[in-house]
Structures are given as C-alpha cells and as structure tokens.
Design a protein around this motif. Structure first.
Motif, mmCIF file in Angstrom:
data_model
loop_
_atom_site.group_PDB
_atom_site.id
_atom_site.type_symbol
_atom_site.label_atom_id
_atom_site.label_comp_id
_atom_site.label_asym_id
_atom_site.label_seq_id
_atom_site.Cartn_x
_atom_site.Cartn_y
_atom_site.Cartn_z
ATOM 1 N N LEU A 102 0.840 -1.210 0.000
ATOM 2 C CA LEU A 102 0.000 0.000 0.000
ATOM 3 C C LEU A 102 0.870 1.253 0.000
ATOM 4 N N GLY A 103 1.912 1.230 0.820
ATOM 5 C CA GLY A 103 2.813 2.376 0.890
ATOM 6 C C GLY A 103 3.517 2.637 -0.429
ATOM 7 N N GLU A 104 3.948 1.573 -1.095
ATOM 8 C CA GLU A 104 4.622 1.734 -2.382
ATOM 9 C C GLU A 104 3.694 2.324 -3.431
ATOM 10 N N SER A 105 2.417 1.964 -3.379
ATOM 11 C CA SER A 105 1.446 2.526 -4.318
ATOM 12 C C SER A 105 1.242 4.022 -4.081
ATOM 13 N N ASN A 118 10.847 13.304 1.329
ATOM 14 C CA ASN A 118 10.978 11.921 1.749
ATOM 15 C C ASN A 118 9.677 11.188 1.433
ATOM 16 N N TYR A 119 9.727 10.327 0.424
ATOM 17 C CA TYR A 119 8.512 9.673 -0.058
ATOM 18 C C TYR A 119 7.871 8.792 1.015
ATOM 19 N N LYS A 120 8.679 7.997 1.705
ATOM 20 C CA LYS A 120 8.118 7.072 2.688
ATOM 21 C C LYS A 120 7.466 7.835 3.837
ATOM 22 N N ASN A 121 8.134 8.865 4.343
ATOM 23 C CA ASN A 121 7.553 9.646 5.441
ATOM 24 C C ASN A 121 6.245 10.295 5.023
ATOM 25 N N LYS A 122 6.212 10.805 3.802
ATOM 26 C CA LYS A 122 4.987 11.442 3.304
ATOM 27 C C LYS A 122 3.875 10.414 3.159
ATOM 28 N N ALA A 123 4.201 9.222 2.648
ATOM 29 C CA ALA A 123 3.194 8.172 2.489
ATOM 30 C C ALA A 123 2.623 7.756 3.841
ATOM 31 N N ILE A 124 3.490 7.607 4.835
ATOM 32 C CA ILE A 124 3.030 7.244 6.181
ATOM 33 C C ILE A 124 2.156 8.353 6.758
ATOM 34 N N SER A 125 2.533 9.597 6.523
ATOM 35 C CA SER A 125 1.729 10.729 6.984
ATOM 36 C C SER A 125 0.332 10.694 6.361
ATOM 37 N N LEU A 126 0.244 10.346 5.078
ATOM 38 C CA LEU A 126 -1.054 10.253 4.395
ATOM 39 C C LEU A 126 -1.875 9.089 4.951
ATOM 40 N N LEU A 127 -1.221 7.957 5.196
ATOM 41 C CA LEU A 127 -1.919 6.827 5.804
ATOM 42 C C LEU A 127 -2.461 7.205 7.186
ATOM 43 N N ASN A 128 -1.633 7.880 7.988
ATOM 44 C CA ASN A 128 -2.068 8.341 9.311
ATOM 45 C C ASN A 128 -3.275 9.262 9.203
ATOM 46 N N ARG A 129 -3.230 10.143 8.230
ATOM 47 C CA ARG A 129 -4.320 11.103 8.034
ATOM 48 C C ARG A 129 -5.634 10.394 7.721
ATOM 49 N N CYS A 130 -5.514 9.207 7.145
ATOM 50 C CA CYS A 130 -6.698 8.425 6.796
ATOM 51 C C CYS A 130 -6.998 7.318 7.796
ATOM 52 N N GLY A 131 -6.391 7.415 8.974
ATOM 53 C CA GLY A 131 -6.724 6.507 10.064
ATOM 54 C C GLY A 131 -5.991 5.188 10.069
ATOM 55 N N LEU A 132 -4.864 5.097 9.359
ATOM 56 C CA LEU A 132 -4.070 3.870 9.326
ATOM 57 C C LEU A 132 -2.686 4.149 9.893
ATOM 58 N N ASP A 133 -2.161 3.229 10.709
ATOM 59 C CA ASP A 133 -0.846 3.463 11.300
ATOM 60 C C ASP A 133 0.269 3.085 10.324
ATOM 61 N N ALA A 152 -6.671 3.349 2.425
ATOM 62 C CA ALA A 152 -5.394 3.465 1.723
ATOM 63 C C ALA A 152 -5.597 4.060 0.332
ATOM 64 N N ALA A 153 -6.693 3.686 -0.328
ATOM 65 C CA ALA A 153 -7.003 4.251 -1.642
ATOM 66 C C ALA A 153 -7.253 5.757 -1.546
ATOM 67 N N ILE A 154 -7.903 6.171 -0.475
ATOM 68 C CA ILE A 154 -8.125 7.602 -0.260
ATOM 69 C C ILE A 154 -6.796 8.306 -0.014
ATOM 70 N N ALA A 155 -5.925 7.684 0.796
ATOM 71 C CA ALA A 155 -4.597 8.265 1.047
ATOM 72 C C ALA A 155 -3.828 8.444 -0.251
ATOM 73 N N ARG A 156 -3.894 7.446 -1.111
ATOM 74 C CA ARG A 156 -3.227 7.543 -2.417
ATOM 75 C C ARG A 156 -3.838 8.655 -3.270
ATOM 76 N N ALA A 157 -5.168 8.762 -3.253
ATOM 77 C CA ALA A 157 -5.839 9.756 -4.089
ATOM 78 C C ALA A 157 -5.551 11.185 -3.645
ATOM 79 N N ILE A 158 -5.416 11.405 -2.334
ATOM 80 C CA ILE A 158 -5.177 12.776 -1.858
ATOM 81 C C ILE A 158 -3.692 13.139 -1.859
ATOM 82 N N ALA A 159 -2.825 12.175 -2.202
ATOM 83 C CA ALA A 159 -1.379 12.432 -2.196
ATOM 84 C C ALA A 159 -0.982 13.660 -3.009
ATOM 85 N N PRO A 160 -1.552 13.871 -4.208
ATOM 86 C CA PRO A 160 -1.173 15.069 -4.964
ATOM 87 C C PRO A 160 -1.994 16.315 -4.624
#
Length: 250
Positions: A102-105, A118-133, A152-160
């Motif tokens: 999920l993080g790689e996506s 930092n891609y990984k930190n940003k991805a984790i921040s987006l997951l956190n924002r969507c209620g996932l640790d 996770a799909a919402i986290a990916r969609a709001i990434a940009p």
C-alpha cells in the motif's frame, strides 16, 4: 468559491446501443462542496464519472474542469491534469497492484505528480491522516480489510492534493458502520483541503449524510437537482420521492 467543474449538455452513446447511456447532462460543482449523484444501477452514474475523467470519450457536450475544456483532451493531456483530478473506485483492492505494498502505491502517486521530499515519510503521513498506522505502509492489498484498503485508496488519491475527488460507489462494497466512517473521513478531508467531491452513490441516505447538493439520475438523465435539504424534504420528481421512500433517510 469558484466553479471547479462545469458539465454542459454531456451525452455518451456507446456504439450499437439504441439510446445514450447519459444524455444532456448539465451540472456545476464548486470548490469545497460535495455534489452527490444518486440513482439506481444502470442510471448512468458511472458512465458520467468515466466521461469526466477521460476513461471513455464523449459523444457530445463538454466537461470544463478548472477553467479548461477537457472533454476533447487526448490521453496525454488528461494525464497532465490527473494531479488535480483523482478518482476512488468501488472495489479498492482491484485498484491496487497486488504485488506492491500500500505504501509503495502511494509513493508511486507522489512520484508521478512531482512531490519532492521523503517519499516514505509522506506516504506514512497520508496513511495516518486516513486513520491507518505506519504498519500499513508494508501491507499488501490482500492483507487488509475492505475498509482499510479503501482508506489506503483515499490516502493515495489525496497524495497530490487534488482539486476534485470523484468517488464512484466508493462505499457500496463496505458494511454500514465502515461506510459511515469513510464518509466522515471524506468530509473531514474536504473541509481540511478545500477540495470538491463528486460522490456517486445509489443510496440516497448516504448522500443525505455526505453531500451539500444532490442530482438525481434515471435512465441517463438528471431528474432534478438542488441543495440536499430541499431534495430530501421537498422532492419535486416522482422518481426522487420513490428513492427517498425506499431508503432510511429519515
């Protein structure tokens, strides 16, 4: 608030079909608002979403997104606007690559749309924002529940940081409790980010809970459209009245 999406006389007729799937659709959506498109299966809701996003060509009419007429865009032109126009689908697992975490996506979406950092930190921040640790960064779509995968799909969609998020039956595969949690999350993100949401759904009770405005579709046409409270409490069309009576909206 500016009009982020304007749809004028939009029609799509598939080859070999006796009548259009959608016909003469007129809609407007402003930034920071949520417009619900509600109707039974086969009413044309998903065809409308696919036409807006360029997944299918339109027969006639126009889609104006962020001041640009995009309905005649080429695939490469569409790719350039996807930073600002993202979509969430009904079956989240099918929208993910099963051999990518999920993080790689999420990282891939960040890279595609020019994020620097930092891609990984940003991805984790987006997951956190969507209620996932942070553990969900390394999990695969098959390892999580439907609700977790949709988060996770919402986290990916709001990434940009899109200006418009289209949700095509994004909660219909989830149970009622998870549906409400996802809708609450989407509402929070809309308010935080100021983005517009086009929320496509067959359940008018969810639309009542989620949307500022509602358009009711039947047989590829808009039956009526108004602010949600007036649609729910003072519907003008017989079909709208029947949808409300068949739901638990009250």
């Amino acid at each position: 608030m500016n009009e982020i999406l304007i749809i004028n006389k939009l029609t799509k007729q598939f080859e070999g079909e006796p009548k259009p799937s959608i016909e003469n659709i007129d809609l407007t959506l402003k930034s920071g608002r949520c417009l619900g498109i509600v109707g039974e299966s086969g009413s044309g809701k998903s065809t409308l979403a696919r036409a807006i996003t360029g997944l299918i060509p339109v027969t006639s009419g126009e889609v104006i997104f962020d001041g640009k007429c995009i309905s005649k865009f080429s695939p490469s032109q569409y790719r350039r606007i996807y930073k600002d126009l993202q979509m969430i689908f009904q079956l989240p697992r099918e929208s993910f690559n099963p051999i990518r975490s999920l993080g790689e996506s999420i990282v891939l979406n960040l890279k595609n749309f020019g994020f620097c950092g930092n891609y990984k930190n940003k991805a984790i921040s987006l997951l956190n924002r969507c209620g996932l640790d942070s553990s969900f960064y390394n999990k695969f779509p098959a390892e999580v529940s439907g609700g977790e995968c949709q988060r996770a799909a919402i986290a990916r969609a709001i990434a940009p940081s899109p200006k418009l998020l289209i949700c095509d039956e994004a909660t219909s595969a989830l149970d009622m409790i998870v549906q409400r949690k996802i809708i609450s999350l989407l509402n929070d993100l809309k308010d935080e980010m100021g983005m517009a949401i086009l929320f496509i759904c067959h359940d008018i009770s969810l639309v009542h809970y989620m949307c500022d405005d509602v358009a009711v579709m039947k047989d590829g046409r808009i039956m009526e459209k108004d602010v949600t409270s007036r649609i729910i409490h003072r519907p003008q069309n017989k079909y709208t009245k029947a949808l409300i009576e068949a739901s638990d909206v009250y």
